[in-house]
Write a protein that holds these residues in place. Structure first.
Motif, PDB file in Angstrom:
ATOM      1  N   LEU A 122       0.822  -1.209   0.000  1.00 16.13           N
ATOM      2  CA  LEU A 122       0.000   0.000   0.000  1.00 16.13           C
ATOM      3  C   LEU A 122       0.854   1.256   0.000  1.00 16.13           C
ATOM      4  CD1 LEU A 122      -2.656  -1.102   2.652  1.00 16.13           C
ATOM      5  CD2 LEU A 122      -2.844  -1.211   0.155  1.00 16.13           C
ATOM      6  N   PRO A 168       2.413   6.635  -1.615  1.00 11.67           N
ATOM      7  CA  PRO A 168       1.542   5.500  -1.917  1.00 11.67           C
ATOM      8  C   PRO A 168       2.193   4.607  -2.974  1.00 11.67           C
ATOM      9  CG  PRO A 168       0.270   7.521  -1.849  1.00 11.67           C
ATOM     10  CD  PRO A 168       1.721   7.924  -1.818  1.00 11.67           C
ATOM     11  N   PHE A 228       0.596   2.528  -5.270  1.00 13.97           N
ATOM     12  CA  PHE A 228      -0.101   2.752  -6.550  1.00 13.97           C
ATOM     13  C   PHE A 228      -1.363   3.576  -6.340  1.00 13.97           C
ATOM     14  CE2 PHE A 228      -3.026   1.795 -10.013  1.00 13.97           C
ATOM     15  CZ  PHE A 228      -2.205   1.996 -11.114  1.00 13.97           C
ATOM     16  N   TYR A 229      -2.248   3.065  -5.480  1.00 17.15           N
ATOM     17  CA  TYR A 229      -3.533   3.747  -5.291  1.00 17.15           C
ATOM     18  C   TYR A 229      -3.376   4.939  -4.344  1.00 17.15           C
ATOM     19  CZ  TYR A 229      -5.314  -0.560  -7.356  1.00 17.15           C
ATOM     20  OH  TYR A 229      -5.558  -1.618  -8.197  1.00 17.15           O
ATOM     21  N   PRO A 230      -4.135   6.005  -4.577  1.00 16.66           N
ATOM     22  CA  PRO A 230      -4.094   7.156  -3.669  1.00 16.66           C
ATOM     23  C   PRO A 230      -4.391   6.739  -2.231  1.00 16.66           C
ATOM     24  CG  PRO A 230      -5.298   7.704  -5.674  1.00 16.66           C
ATOM     25  CD  PRO A 230      -5.057   6.223  -5.716  1.00 16.66           C
ATOM     26  N   SER A 231      -3.739   7.417  -1.290  1.00 13.82           N
ATOM     27  CA  SER A 231      -3.887   7.033   0.112  1.00 13.82           C
ATOM     28  C   SER A 231      -3.831   8.258   1.006  1.00 13.82           C
ATOM     29  CB  SER A 231      -2.774   6.061   0.505  1.00 13.82           C
ATOM     30  OG  SER A 231      -2.828   5.752   1.879  1.00 13.82           O
ATOM     31  N   THR A 274      -5.014  13.338   0.888  1.00 12.79           N
ATOM     32  CA  THR A 274      -4.835  12.130   0.086  1.00 12.79           C
ATOM     33  C   THR A 274      -3.679  12.353  -0.883  1.00 12.79           C
ATOM     34  OG1 THR A 274      -7.170  11.514   0.238  1.00 12.79           O
ATOM     35  CG2 THR A 274      -5.895  10.567  -1.582  1.00 12.79           C
ATOM     36  N   THR A 290      -1.107  10.921  -3.996  1.00 16.43           N
ATOM     37  CA  THR A 290      -1.021  10.007  -5.136  1.00 16.43           C
ATOM     38  C   THR A 290       0.359   9.371  -5.159  1.00 16.43           C
ATOM     39  OG1 THR A 290      -0.156  11.629  -6.708  1.00 16.43           O
ATOM     40  CG2 THR A 290      -2.562  11.531  -6.424  1.00 16.43           C
ATOM     41  N   ARG A 291       0.557   8.397  -6.038  1.00 15.88           N
ATOM     42  CA  ARG A 291       1.829   7.677  -6.096  1.00 15.88           C
ATOM     43  C   ARG A 291       2.993   8.542  -6.571  1.00 15.88           C
ATOM     44  NH1 ARG A 291      -1.375   5.504 -10.132  1.00 15.88           N
ATOM     45  NH2 ARG A 291      -0.671   5.751 -12.302  1.00 15.88           N
TER      46      ARG A 291
END
Length: 703
Positions: A50, A79, A81-84, A126, A128-129
């Motif tokens: 993650l 992150p 790959f997915y935004p976190s 949030t 992004t990668r």
């Protein structure tokens, strides 16, 4: 490795069940798990990624009275790959004092939850990668207070260990060291556990000025704090897995060496440091050998080896800074018996297989440990010859065959109940033997070219077993699924019954081989192998492929062979059932070239011990070039009729003084004292008194 689990000593099964004077080889750390617990059939794959930790900066101080680690951590991440909008870190039993986001020179407080195992940090937004952020965590780690069964699974999971923290233990130095594998480093700094997570790092250690520190990478700078302490900052700019992070400090003398333009150093207590070059001095040669053999130069900034007290196992291959147990504190006399050179080569080879390219999951651990075990073989073969290497390869095979549980476990296994189960005779000894078979199957040139491709393609990353297979397929142009499926992705091994005969009427040699393993549990194997047919003292080689449950191979021959030597390269990982005549065993010992040829012959001749010809051949082995077989022959003397023992007396006297191996000298002395009490051995025993090897001194002292 880690030899925490059983890398210390595996008992003397590997030495023909010889006497206590025989050597005990240190092996890299298999663990013993008493039973398969519930959950063993759950798929244990790679951890989901993650978040990617890019860089960790630690500022560490130590409370020796309470055995606490007082830390400040700066963790740069993004992150995967997915935004976190959150970051989850492992942190076992910490006292969390502050969590913040680093914004230039400011710290922006962040919300978090913490359950003594996982620290979940709510980020300010949030991400992004493509967006990096840095989190600051101020904490106190209390590894000595972690509760087994609640915070950690066992006392060996504390990660950070103070030795004689209060300084009150007599004759014990004050020091600390860490042990990260498998997932123990999160007991002293917040991180993401697992082999898949790779990062660069900077670690500052504030210790008493009298202490010497060590960590991964190079010592960037050191500053005297003016209060009796010093801060050393170590930096590693190449990424490695979080479990390979280490720190250590204590009263060490640093003996410096070099390989090409890189520092090689040995950290030992002052009392033992004069022997550092004796114990570790072959390291630069090993680095050069492995660099040339793989075609990949040693890929790290430096290489240090440190010997600490009370280490949990044999050694641990922390990147650029291998930790060894205190049995490496050898005197010159002890070194005559045991050098522990295999541990040194094993941990060094990990710096290619395990550190540079890391198994992406614990299920794929053999990609680390099988290669490190085979690194021992490669070094022994290069430095001491194939005969010597095959001795230890055979011992690895016996270790695997002697493990009841090992036979039921796949090499790459996704159904372990506990990740510590992966540290066993399958990942180490069986895996090393499989790599030897792969080498013999594809040939040396292809084998090492494929390893080079695997290392360069996956450098500073992780890999799984299919990455290794595809490297070999790309180099060889062959589909090797059959090899990888039956050896790496299955359990067990072949059990072969071999019957050879010569038919005078048809003038044909035939060899029938049947696979007798339980085919409901173990594969029907495809086994390429060689058969040597000896006539007039010379061997004619036949290459065959066994791929059926029962197969017969035949060739014309005008005369009856002196020997039919199946598996002539002696590389199969298998149980073999075969019976030969007395004459064939005698011929095999004298004419077949390999260590295992001679060993098999001696084992077969023991069945014929009632025959004088058999005994004479076994006695011939007192002059064998392998010290292992000389030792075996010495142990056979007890079975000689009393009337034949005088024939070996002069030989025993010579061996007691002149044999190159201390264990052989010791056994020769024991035989003289036991079987020739009526002879005047005073001169031999007096000369042996100057032999400083502990095994020899023990033999002299025994009544």
């Amino acid at each position: 490795m880690r030899y925490l689990h059983q890398y210390c000593f595996f008992a003397a099964t590997v030495l023909f069940l010889l006497s206590c004077s025989s050597t005990q080889k240190v092996v890299m750390d298999p663990i013993t798990v008493s039973s398969v617990r519930p959950g063993a059939n759950i798929y244990r794959g790679s951890y989901t990624r993650l978040t990617d930790i890019i860089h960790t900066k630690l500022d560490l101080k130590f409370d020796w009275d309470s055995s606490h680690v007082i830390g400040k951590a700066f963790i740069q991440a993004k992150p995967w790959f997915y935004p976190s909008d959150s970051l989850v870190l492992s942190a076992k039993g910490f006292k969390i004092e502050q969590v913040a986001l680093v914004k230039k020179d400011d710290l922006l407080p962040l919300k978090y939850t913490y359950d003594r195992k996982k620290l979940k940090i709510i980020l300010d937004k949030t991400y992004t990668r493509d967006q990096k952020y840095t989190v600051y965590i101020q904490y106190v780690a209390m590894p000595s207070k972690l509760k087994v069964g609640e915070d950690i699974a066992s006392s060996g999971d504390r990660g950070f260990y103070f030795v004689n923290a209060d300084g009150k233990e007599k004759d014990m130095p004050q020091e600390f060291w860490t042990q990260g594998e498998t997932e123990c480093n999160s007991a002293w700094f917040p991180t993401i556990d697992g082999p898949q997570e790779k990062m660069t790092q900077e670690i500052s250690l504030t210790v008493p000025s009298r202490m010497v520190t060590l960590s991964n990478g190079i010592l960037d700078f050191s500053s005297d704090n003016g209060d009796g302490t010093r801060t050393d900052t170590w930096r590693q700019e190449l990424p490695h897995s979080t479990y390979l992070t280490m720190v250590a400090a204590g009263n060490f003398t640093v003996v410096k060496d070099k390989w090409r333009d890189k520092e090689v150093s040995y950290y030992m207590e002052p009392e033992y440091a004069p022997n550092a070059r004796l114990i570790f001095g072959k390291t630069p040669e090993m680095i050069e050998f492995f660099s040339r053999k793989t075609g990949v130069d040693y890929p790290w900034e430096k290489y240090s080896q440190i010997v600490v007290r009370n280490f949990l196992g044999g050694a641990m291959e922390n990147t650029t800074a291998t930790v060894f147990f205190d049995r490496m504190n050898l005197t010159k006399e002890q070194y005559l018996d045991e050098t522990y050179e295999d541990i040194v080569s094993h941990e060094l080879f990990h710096h290619w297989f395990g550190d540079l390219v890391t198994a992406e999951s614990w299920a794929n651990l053999p990609l680390n440990e099988s290669f490190a075990t085979y690194g021992e073989y490669l070094w022994n073969e290069y430095k001491y010859g194939r005969d010597y290497a095959d001795q230890f390869g055979w011992k690895d095979l016996q270790t695997y065959l002697g493990s009841v549980k090992a036979k039921d476990a796949d090499v790459i296994r996704y159904n372990y109940a506990d990740r510590e189960q992966m540290f066993d005779a399958v990942s180490y000894q069986k895996g090393g033997r499989i790599l030897h078979m792969l080498r013999k199957t594809v040939g040396d040139e292809a084998f090492f070219k494929a390893l080079n491709l695997y290392l360069t393609r996956n450098a500073y990353k992780t890999a799984e077993i299919n990455d290794l297979r595809m490297s070999f397929e790309e180099v060889t142009g062959q589909d090797l699924n059959w090899f990888f499926n039956q050896w790496f992705l299955a359990s067990g091994h072949p059990v072969l019954k071999i019957d050879s005969k010569y038919d005078m009427a048809t003038k044909k040699v035939s060899v029938t081989i049947s696979q007798q393993q339980d085919l409901s549990k173990v594969p029907l194997y495809r086994l390429p192998l060689a058969i040597d047919i000896y006539k007039s003292g010379k061997a004619e080689r036949k290459e065959i492929v066994l791929e059926k449950q029962v197969q017969t191979f035949s060739w014309p021959s005008e005369t009856e062979p002196q020997l039919i030597n199946v598996d002539a390269e002696k590389y199969l990982l298998a149980e073999k059932k075969e019976t030969k005549s007395l004459s064939q065993y005698i011929f095999q010992y004298s004419h077949a070239p390999l260590f295992l040829d001679r060993l098999e012959a001696l084992q077969g001749l023991e069945v014929f011990a009632g025959e004088q010809r058999a005994r004479k051949t076994i006695v011939m082995a007192l002059d064998d070039r392998s010290w292992e077989l000389r030792l075996k022959a010495l142990n056979f003397i007890s079975k000689l009729p009393e009337g034949e023992r005088p024939e070996v007396y002069d030989k025993l006297k010579s061996m007691a003084i002149n044999d190159t191996r201390s264990y052989v000298r010791a056994e020769a002395i024991s035989n003289l004292k036991k079987f020739f009490k009526d002879r005047n051995n005073a001169d031999i025993l007096m000369k042996s008194a100057s032999d400083k090897a502990p095994s020899v001194q023990k033999a002299l002292s025994e009544k």
